[in-house]
Write an enzyme that holds these catalytic residues in place. Structure first.
Site, PDB file in Angstrom:
ATOM      1  N   PRO A   1       4.148  12.595 -24.010  1.00  0.00           N
ATOM      2  CA  PRO A   1       3.484  11.566 -23.207  1.00  0.00           C
ATOM      3  C   PRO A   1       3.782  11.639 -21.703  1.00  0.00           C
ATOM      4  O   PRO A   1       4.439  10.772 -21.131  1.00  0.00           O
ATOM      5  CB  PRO A   1       4.002  10.268 -23.828  1.00  0.00           C
ATOM      6  CG  PRO A   1       5.369  10.630 -24.331  1.00  0.00           C
ATOM      7  CD  PRO A   1       5.255  12.054 -24.800  1.00  0.00           C
ATOM      8  N   CYS A   2       3.268  12.675 -21.045  1.00  0.00           N
ATOM      9  CA  CYS A   2       3.523  12.875 -19.619  1.00  0.00           C
ATOM     10  C   CYS A   2       2.954  11.749 -18.755  1.00  0.00           C
ATOM     11  O   CYS A   2       3.358  11.597 -17.605  1.00  0.00           O
ATOM     12  CB  CYS A   2       3.003  14.235 -19.176  1.00  0.00           C
ATOM     13  SG  CYS A   2       1.269  14.513 -19.565  1.00  0.00           S
TER      14      CYS A   2
END
Length: 157
Positions: free
Chosen positions: A119-120
Site C-alpha cells: 500500500p504505497c
C-alpha cells in the site's frame, strides 16, 4: 495483456500473473475494457482486491513475483508495516528502514509493481499528499491515491 481487468471505484485495476505469482497490478482509466480472469490466481487476486474495496482492513496473501532491487524491497517491506488508516511521510519511512534519503524512498514507492497489496498510497509528502506511481501533479493517479486514503479514513491537511 492482462490476466484480468476489473472495475474499481476510481477506474479499473489490471492484474498480470505468470509462473504462479502476481507479476503486476496496474491502475487503469475507466475507459479500459474489462477482462474476465483467465486463471485461478487472477480470480484470487480479484477476490482479495474487491474485499479491500469493501473493507480497507482486508488482508492480502497473494504470491508476489520477486521484483525490484534490494533497496526497493526494503522500502516495500516498510510500507507493508503501515496499517490501514495510517500514513508516514517519505522521510519518516526512510528513517524507519535505515535510509537517509526520502527522495530514494519516494522513487521506490513509485516503482511499486503491486499497489494496493503493497500500500504505497500510505506514504505521503511532508507537505501534503505527494506524488503517486511516478506521477506528480493533479490528475488520475493522485485522484486514485486520494480515493485510497479516504477509503482508509485518512484526512490530509
Amino acid at each position: 495483456m492482462f490476466n484480468a481487468v476489473i472495475d474499481a471505484p476510481f477506474g479499473k485495476v489490471g492484474i498480470r500473473t505468470a509462473d504462479g505469482a502476481v507479476r503486476e497490478i496496474v491502475y487503469l482509466p475507466e475507459s479500459t475494457h474489462s477482462v474476465d480472469p483467465d486463471c485461478a490466481l487472477a480470480e484470487r487476486a480479484i477476490a482479495q482486491i474487491e474485499r479491500y474495496f469493501a473493507s480497507a482492513q482486508a488482508d492480502f496473501d497473494l504470491p508476489l513475483a520477486p521484483r525490484g532491487t534490494a533497496f526497493q524491497r526494503s522500502v516495500w517491506d516498510g510500507i507493508c508495516a503501515i496499517e490501514a488508516g495510517e500514513v508516514l511521510t517519505y522521510g519518516a519511512l526512510a528513517k524507519r528502514i535505515g535510509s537517509i534519503s526520502a527522495r530514494a524512498v519516494g522513487q521506490a514507492c513509485g516503482s511499486n509493481p503491486f499497489p494496493i497489496v503493497i500500500p504505497c498510497h500510505r506514504v505521503v509528502s511532508a507537505s501534503g499528499i505527494g506524488g503517486f506511481a511516478h506521477h506528480g501533479g493533479d490528475g488520475f493517479f493522485r485522484d486514485v491515491k486520494r480515493w485510497l486514503l479516504t477509503h482508509e479514513g485518512v484526512t490530509l491537511r
